[in-house]
Design a protein around this motif. Structure first.
Motif, PDB file in Angstrom:
ATOM      1  N   LEU A   1     -10.764  11.456  -2.047  1.00  0.00           N
ATOM      2  CA  LEU A   1      -9.357  11.479  -1.634  1.00  0.00           C
ATOM      3  C   LEU A   1      -9.080  10.552  -0.456  1.00  0.00           C
ATOM      4  O   LEU A   1      -7.989   9.991  -0.351  1.00  0.00           O
ATOM      5  CB  LEU A   1      -8.925  12.910  -1.300  1.00  0.00           C
ATOM      6  CG  LEU A   1      -8.914  13.878  -2.481  1.00  0.00           C
ATOM      7  CD1 LEU A   1      -8.539  15.281  -2.021  1.00  0.00           C
ATOM      8  CD2 LEU A   1      -7.972  13.400  -3.574  1.00  0.00           C
ATOM      9  N   GLY A   2     -10.050  10.369   0.409  1.00  0.00           N
ATOM     10  CA  GLY A   2      -9.886   9.444   1.535  1.00  0.00           C
ATOM     11  C   GLY A   2      -9.716   8.015   1.054  1.00  0.00           C
ATOM     12  O   GLY A   2      -8.895   7.259   1.585  1.00  0.00           O
ATOM     13  N   VAL A   3     -10.495   7.638   0.045  1.00  0.00           N
ATOM     14  CA  VAL A   3     -10.406   6.289  -0.509  1.00  0.00           C
ATOM     15  C   VAL A   3      -9.065   6.106  -1.216  1.00  0.00           C
ATOM     16  O   VAL A   3      -8.382   5.091  -1.015  1.00  0.00           O
ATOM     17  CB  VAL A   3     -11.588   6.002  -1.467  1.00  0.00           C
ATOM     18  CG1 VAL A   3     -11.450   4.636  -2.116  1.00  0.00           C
ATOM     19  CG2 VAL A   3     -12.917   6.104  -0.720  1.00  0.00           C
ATOM     20  N   ILE A   4      -8.660   7.085  -1.995  1.00  0.00           N
ATOM     21  CA  ILE A   4      -7.360   7.021  -2.669  1.00  0.00           C
ATOM     22  C   ILE A   4      -6.243   6.899  -1.641  1.00  0.00           C
ATOM     23  O   ILE A   4      -5.331   6.089  -1.784  1.00  0.00           O
ATOM     24  CB  ILE A   4      -7.143   8.258  -3.557  1.00  0.00           C
ATOM     25  CG1 ILE A   4      -8.103   8.242  -4.740  1.00  0.00           C
ATOM     26  CG2 ILE A   4      -5.700   8.344  -4.041  1.00  0.00           C
ATOM     27  CD1 ILE A   4      -8.117   9.529  -5.550  1.00  0.00           C
ATOM     28  N   GLY A   5      -6.326   7.703  -0.587  1.00  0.00           N
ATOM     29  CA  GLY A   5      -5.308   7.671   0.464  1.00  0.00           C
ATOM     30  C   GLY A   5      -5.252   6.333   1.178  1.00  0.00           C
ATOM     31  O   GLY A   5      -4.171   5.834   1.505  1.00  0.00           O
ATOM     32  N   TRP A   6      -6.419   5.733   1.428  1.00  0.00           N
ATOM     33  CA  TRP A   6      -6.448   4.430   2.093  1.00  0.00           C
ATOM     34  C   TRP A   6      -5.751   3.381   1.238  1.00  0.00           C
ATOM     35  O   TRP A   6      -4.931   2.612   1.747  1.00  0.00           O
ATOM     36  CB  TRP A   6      -7.881   4.005   2.408  1.00  0.00           C
ATOM     37  CG  TRP A   6      -7.913   2.678   3.084  1.00  0.00           C
ATOM     38  CD1 TRP A   6      -7.659   2.431   4.407  1.00  0.00           C
ATOM     39  CD2 TRP A   6      -8.128   1.404   2.468  1.00  0.00           C
ATOM     40  NE1 TRP A   6      -7.722   1.072   4.649  1.00  0.00           N
ATOM     41  CE2 TRP A   6      -8.015   0.429   3.473  1.00  0.00           C
ATOM     42  CE3 TRP A   6      -8.412   1.001   1.175  1.00  0.00           C
ATOM     43  CZ2 TRP A   6      -8.166  -0.932   3.213  1.00  0.00           C
ATOM     44  CZ3 TRP A   6      -8.574  -0.355   0.916  1.00  0.00           C
ATOM     45  CH2 TRP A   6      -8.448  -1.305   1.932  1.00  0.00           C
ATOM     46  N   PHE A   7      -6.053   3.354  -0.050  1.00  0.00           N
ATOM     47  CA  PHE A   7      -5.385   2.408  -0.941  1.00  0.00           C
ATOM     48  C   PHE A   7      -3.874   2.653  -0.970  1.00  0.00           C
ATOM     49  O   PHE A   7      -3.089   1.706  -0.968  1.00  0.00           O
ATOM     50  CB  PHE A   7      -5.945   2.486  -2.367  1.00  0.00           C
ATOM     51  CG  PHE A   7      -7.119   1.587  -2.608  1.00  0.00           C
ATOM     52  CD1 PHE A   7      -6.956   0.217  -2.757  1.00  0.00           C
ATOM     53  CD2 PHE A   7      -8.397   2.110  -2.703  1.00  0.00           C
ATOM     54  CE1 PHE A   7      -8.038  -0.614  -2.981  1.00  0.00           C
ATOM     55  CE2 PHE A   7      -9.492   1.290  -2.928  1.00  0.00           C
ATOM     56  CZ  PHE A   7      -9.311  -0.076  -3.076  1.00  0.00           C
TER      57      PHE A   7
END
Length: 139
Positions: A19-25
Motif C-alpha cells: 500500500l505504501g508503494v501504491i500510495g507513493w505512485f
C-alpha cells in the motif's frame, strides 16, 4: 525527479502490491518518475527466466506497455557521465563491506548523474553513498 528501481516496478506486478508503494505512485506526478534502461534489462531477464504460462504472457504484455506508453520518453540510459560515478559508488560500497550488484550500482549511478532521487526498497545497499538521495516507499 525520481528514478525507480526494478523492485518498485516488480512490486506493482504483484497481485496485492504494498500500500505504501501504491500510495507513493498515487501522490507523485507521473512526469517526475523515470525508469532506467538497466531496469528494463533486469525486467527482460526476469521474463526470459519465467516458465511459459498465463502469468508470463500477462507480464510480457504489461512490460511492453510500460516501455511503449508509460516510460517511452522517460527512460534513462547508462552513459559516459555515469561511468565514473558507477566506479566510485561500487568501490565505496565494497570498501565499506556493503557491496551491491552491478545492476544496482548502475541504476544508482544513473540517479546520481541526473541528480534524481532513487526510489528503492534496497536503501541498505546504498547507505552512505555521497549525494545519493534515497526514498523507500515501503516505509
Amino acid at each position: 525527479m525520481y528514478l525507480i528501481d526494478t523492485n518498485v516496478i516488480s512490486e506493482m506486478t504483484r497481485p496485492a502490491p504494498n500500500l505504501g508503494v501504491i500510495g507513493w505512485f498515487a501522490k507523485t506526478a507521473v512526469q517526475s518518475i523515470y525508469i532506467s534502461a538497466v531496469t528494463l534489462c533486469e525486467m527482460q531477464l526476469g521474463l526470459a527466466l519465467m516458465p511459459a504460462g498465463k502469468r508470463k504472457n500477462a507480464l510480457v504484455k504489461a512490460t511492453g506497455l510500460l516501455v511503449e506508453e508509460d516510460f517511452a520518453q522517460r527512460c534513462l540510459s547508462l552513459d559516459a557521465r555515469c561511468a565514473p560515478l558507477y566506479g566510485k559508488l561500487a568501490a565505496q560500497q565494497q570498501k565499506r563491506g556493503h557491496p551491491c550488484s552491478v545492476e544496482d550500482a548502475m541504476i544508482a549511478a544513473i540517479a546520481l548523474a541526473h541528480q534524481f532521487t532513487l526510489v528503492t526498497r534496497n536503501t541498505k545497499n546504498f547507505g552512505g553513498v555521497d549525494s545519493l538521495v534515497l526514498l523507500n516507499p515501503w516505509d
